[in-house]
Design a protein around this motif. Structure first.
Motif, PDB file in Angstrom:
ATOM      1  N   ASP A   4       0.839  -1.193   0.000  1.00 36.01           N
ATOM      2  CA  ASP A   4       0.000   0.000   0.000  1.00 36.01           C
ATOM      3  C   ASP A   4       0.883   1.256   0.000  1.00 36.01           C
ATOM      4  N   GLN A   5       0.221   2.434   0.037  1.00 37.33           N
ATOM      5  CA  GLN A   5       0.957   3.689  -0.100  1.00 37.33           C
ATOM      6  C   GLN A   5       1.520   4.200   1.224  1.00 37.33           C
ATOM      7  N   SER A   6       1.220   3.504   2.321  1.00 34.56           N
ATOM      8  CA  SER A   6       1.671   3.981   3.628  1.00 34.56           C
ATOM      9  C   SER A   6       3.174   3.760   3.786  1.00 34.56           C
ATOM     10  N   PRO A   7       3.916   4.750   4.310  1.00 23.32           N
ATOM     11  CA  PRO A   7       5.355   4.552   4.542  1.00 23.32           C
ATOM     12  C   PRO A   7       5.582   3.473   5.601  1.00 23.32           C
ATOM     13  N   LEU A   8       6.716   2.809   5.527  1.00 26.88           N
ATOM     14  CA  LEU A   8       7.061   1.793   6.517  1.00 26.88           C
ATOM     15  C   LEU A   8       7.355   2.456   7.861  1.00 26.88           C
ATOM     16  N   GLY A   9       6.890   1.770   8.925  1.00 28.60           N
ATOM     17  CA  GLY A   9       7.188   2.257  10.255  1.00 28.60           C
ATOM     18  C   GLY A   9       8.621   1.934  10.665  1.00 28.60           C
ATOM     19  N   PRO A  10       9.082   2.468  11.805  1.00 26.62           N
ATOM     20  CA  PRO A  10      10.475   2.235  12.236  1.00 26.62           C
ATOM     21  C   PRO A  10      10.810   0.762  12.386  1.00 26.62           C
ATOM     22  N   SER A  11       9.890  -0.028  12.994  1.00 27.19           N
ATOM     23  CA  SER A  11      10.191  -1.443  13.196  1.00 27.19           C
ATOM     24  C   SER A  11      10.224  -2.196  11.870  1.00 27.19           C
ATOM     25  N   CYS A  12       9.355  -1.757  10.939  1.00 26.80           N
ATOM     26  CA  CYS A  12       9.314  -2.425   9.624  1.00 26.80           C
ATOM     27  C   CYS A  12      10.543  -2.059   8.785  1.00 26.80           C
ATOM     28  N   ARG A  13      11.018  -0.820   8.936  1.00 26.39           N
ATOM     29  CA  ARG A  13      12.203  -0.408   8.190  1.00 26.39           C
ATOM     30  C   ARG A  13      13.442  -1.171   8.635  1.00 26.39           C
ATOM     31  N   ALA A  14      13.393  -1.733   9.848  1.00 29.94           N
ATOM     32  CA  ALA A  14      14.515  -2.549  10.317  1.00 29.94           C
ATOM     33  C   ALA A  14      14.599  -3.872   9.549  1.00 29.94           C
ATOM     34  N   LYS A  15      13.460  -4.292   8.956  1.00 30.80           N
ATOM     35  CA  LYS A  15      13.422  -5.561   8.216  1.00 30.80           C
ATOM     36  C   LYS A  15      13.529  -5.351   6.701  1.00 30.80           C
ATOM     37  N   PHE A  16      12.888  -4.294   6.228  1.00 31.92           N
ATOM     38  CA  PHE A  16      12.803  -4.079   4.781  1.00 31.92           C
ATOM     39  C   PHE A  16      13.249  -2.655   4.440  1.00 31.92           C
ATOM     40  N   ASP A  17      13.888  -2.528   3.321  1.00 32.57           N
ATOM     41  CA  ASP A  17      14.396  -1.213   2.908  1.00 32.57           C
ATOM     42  C   ASP A  17      13.278  -0.280   2.476  1.00 32.57           C
ATOM     43  N   SER A  18      12.222  -0.833   1.879  1.00 31.29           N
ATOM     44  CA  SER A  18      11.153  -0.003   1.333  1.00 31.29           C
ATOM     45  C   SER A  18       9.932  -0.866   1.058  1.00 31.29           C
ATOM     46  N   ASN A  19       8.847  -0.214   0.639  1.00 25.77           N
ATOM     47  CA  ASN A  19       7.654  -0.960   0.230  1.00 25.77           C
ATOM     48  C   ASN A  19       7.966  -1.871  -0.960  1.00 25.77           C
ATOM     49  N   LEU A  20       8.856  -1.427  -1.837  1.00 21.45           N
ATOM     50  CA  LEU A  20       9.246  -2.265  -2.971  1.00 21.45           C
ATOM     51  C   LEU A  20       9.929  -3.539  -2.488  1.00 21.45           C
ATOM     52  N   ASP A  21      10.833  -3.401  -1.523  1.00 24.16           N
ATOM     53  CA  ASP A  21      11.509  -4.569  -0.967  1.00 24.16           C
ATOM     54  C   ASP A  21      10.514  -5.506  -0.302  1.00 24.16           C
ATOM     55  N   LEU A  22       9.559  -4.949   0.445  1.00 18.49           N
ATOM     56  CA  LEU A  22       8.549  -5.766   1.128  1.00 18.49           C
ATOM     57  C   LEU A  22       7.708  -6.546   0.115  1.00 18.49           C
ATOM     58  N   SER A  23       7.236  -5.850  -0.957  1.00 24.25           N
ATOM     59  CA  SER A  23       6.384  -6.522  -1.946  1.00 24.25           C
ATOM     60  C   SER A  23       7.164  -7.603  -2.690  1.00 24.25           C
ATOM     61  N   ALA A  24       8.438  -7.362  -2.986  1.00 23.04           N
ATOM     62  CA  ALA A  24       9.241  -8.360  -3.692  1.00 23.04           C
ATOM     63  C   ALA A  24       9.480  -9.585  -2.814  1.00 23.04           C
ATOM     64  N   GLN A  25       9.785  -9.379  -1.520  1.00 21.55           N
ATOM     65  CA  GLN A  25      10.028 -10.500  -0.615  1.00 21.55           C
ATOM     66  C   GLN A  25       8.772 -11.346  -0.444  1.00 21.55           C
ATOM     67  N   ARG A  26       7.602 -10.709  -0.398  1.00 20.30           N
ATOM     68  CA  ARG A  26       6.351 -11.463  -0.292  1.00 20.30           C
ATOM     69  C   ARG A  26       6.114 -12.292  -1.556  1.00 20.30           C
ATOM     70  N   ALA A  27       6.369 -11.725  -2.733  1.00 17.32           N
ATOM     71  CA  ALA A  27       6.204 -12.481  -3.972  1.00 17.32           C
ATOM     72  C   ALA A  27       7.155 -13.674  -4.008  1.00 17.32           C
ATOM     73  N   ILE A  28       8.380 -13.483  -3.527  1.00 16.92           N
ATOM     74  CA  ILE A  28       9.346 -14.582  -3.500  1.00 16.92           C
ATOM     75  C   ILE A  28       8.889 -15.684  -2.549  1.00 16.92           C
ATOM     76  N   SER A  29       8.327 -15.309  -1.394  1.00 19.12           N
ATOM     77  CA  SER A  29       7.836 -16.310  -0.433  1.00 19.12           C
ATOM     78  C   SER A  29       6.720 -17.142  -1.048  1.00 19.12           C
ATOM     79  N   VAL A  30       5.818 -16.492  -1.784  1.00 21.70           N
ATOM     80  CA  VAL A  30       4.726 -17.225  -2.443  1.00 21.70           C
ATOM     81  C   VAL A  30       5.292 -18.188  -3.476  1.00 21.70           C
ATOM     82  N   VAL A  31       6.253 -17.721  -4.285  1.00 28.44           N
ATOM     83  CA  VAL A  31       6.841 -18.582  -5.310  1.00 28.44           C
ATOM     84  C   VAL A  31       7.549 -19.775  -4.653  1.00 28.44           C
ATOM     85  N   GLU A  32       8.274 -19.553  -3.583  1.00 30.27           N
ATOM     86  CA  GLU A  32       8.979 -20.646  -2.910  1.00 30.27           C
ATOM     87  C   GLU A  32       7.990 -21.693  -2.380  1.00 30.27           C
TER      88      GLU A  32
END
Length: 342
Positions: A269-297
């Motif tokens: 979504d368009q919401s910026p990542l919170g501080p705790s989420c930024r510790a895991k993912f660099d950006s919303n793009l990184d988050l969406s890509a990692q989720r797509a990879i998890s589904v493919v795996e």
């Protein structure tokens, strides 16, 4: 009486000498003219021979280029234009030779009128005329050779144009066949996609958080993942198991010549990542890509070949609804599945 005859003879002789001198001067002038004309014609004949030699070389090169037209269809038009230019050049050369012949005819007519007064001049005129006729015959032979070359070049040009037309027809035929084959592949893939969508729709039931939009299945991310997580939950695995099963059921029906792939697109979504989420993912793009990879795996772990799966992440760049309400944000956080051709 004898004295009167001697005086009369003495008066006639100087006039006869003057007339003879004048006649000799005229003859020398005419001979000079013909010598110059002969020198000029000899020079022109040498030039024509050089031109003929260069034309022979050019013709050999043209024939070699025409033979290569089978593999150089893209150059056929340029080669045809070049041959046409050569034809025009040869036509100009023939026109020049015709003009030279006309000039020789004019010179011959002038010499005939100038030397028609005496027998000696007539003999000289005949000798010169024979020489000129020989030169004219040589020029005529050269012009005939040039015309034969022109005809040969025209035949080569016609052959090149005919080959061009034939190759164009072959290209059009191949294009039609290719379009027909592509249409068949698209139709086959469309039929497979329809069966896949039908099987997946029956397996998933009437869930409101899973939609079919055009040629894509859309899962809201909240079904599959927790907040700010790219790890599949148990409920998400259950739904993805249904998708993998449906895909495995229909993959045997897909024609072998169709290079199909299941594309998995992750969206945030368009919401910026919170501080705790930024510790895991660099950006919303990184988050969406990692989720797509998890589904493919996960789908790969259920038996779907890896070469048939493709993961991409788009971040928040492609929302499907506008606004920042909780419902809009939930719809924009999604995983899209599209059965397509690689």
């Amino acid at each position: 009486m004898a004295r009167r005859r001697s005086r009369s003879d003495g008066n006639i002789w100087p006039g006869f000498v003057d007339a003879l001198s004048t006649l000799l001067l005229v003859l020398m002038f005419i001979l000079s003219i013909f010598v110059v004309a002969q020198f000029y014609l000899g020079d022109r004949l040498a030039s024509v021979k050089d031109e003929l030699a260069s034309k022979d070389d050019e013709l050999a090169r043209l024939i070699a280029q025409i033979n290569s037209l089978n593999d150089q269809l893209g150059l056929a038009t340029a080669e045809r234009d070049r041959l046409a230019a050569q034809v025009l050049a040869l036509e100009d050369t023939i026109a020049q030779k015709d003009a030279e012949l006309a000039g020789l005819g004019v010179a011959l007519a002038a010499s005939q009128s100038a030397v028609a007064a005496s027998a000696e001049e007539l003999e000289a005129e005949k000798a010169l005329t024979e020489e000129q006729k020989s030169e004219i015959a040589t020029l005529n032979a050269q012009i005939a050779a040039l015309r034969r070359q022109l005809a040969s070049l025209q035949e080569a040009l016609d052959a090149a144009e005919a080959k061009d037309i034939e190759q164009q027809a072959q290209i059009e035929n191949l294009s039609k066949r290719l379009n027909a084959a592509l249409a068949r592949k698209v139709q086959e893939l469309q039929e497979v996609r329809s069966r896949f969508f039908e099987a997946l729709r029956e397996a998933l039931g009437d869930r409101t958080d899973i939609k079919v939009v055009g040629d894509r299945f859309i899962f809201e991310s909240d079904i599959l993942f927790g907040s700010c997580s790219a790890t599949l939950g148990e409920a998400g695995k259950l739904e993805l198991q249904k998708l993998a099963t449906a895909l495995l059921d229909i993959q045997g029906e897909i024609p072998s010549e169709v290079n199909w792939v299941l594309r998995v697109d992750g969206h945030a979504d368009q919401s910026p990542l919170g501080p705790s989420c930024r510790a895991k993912f660099d950006s919303n793009l990184d988050l969406s890509a990692q989720r797509a990879i998890s589904v493919v795996e996960f789908i790969k772990s259920r038996g779907v070949p890896e070469r048939r799966l493709l993961a991409t992440g788009s971040g928040s760049a492609a929302p499907i609804v506008s606004g920042y309400s909780s419902a809009a944000l939930a719809q924009n956080r999604r995983i899209e599945f599209k059965l397509t051709e690689r």
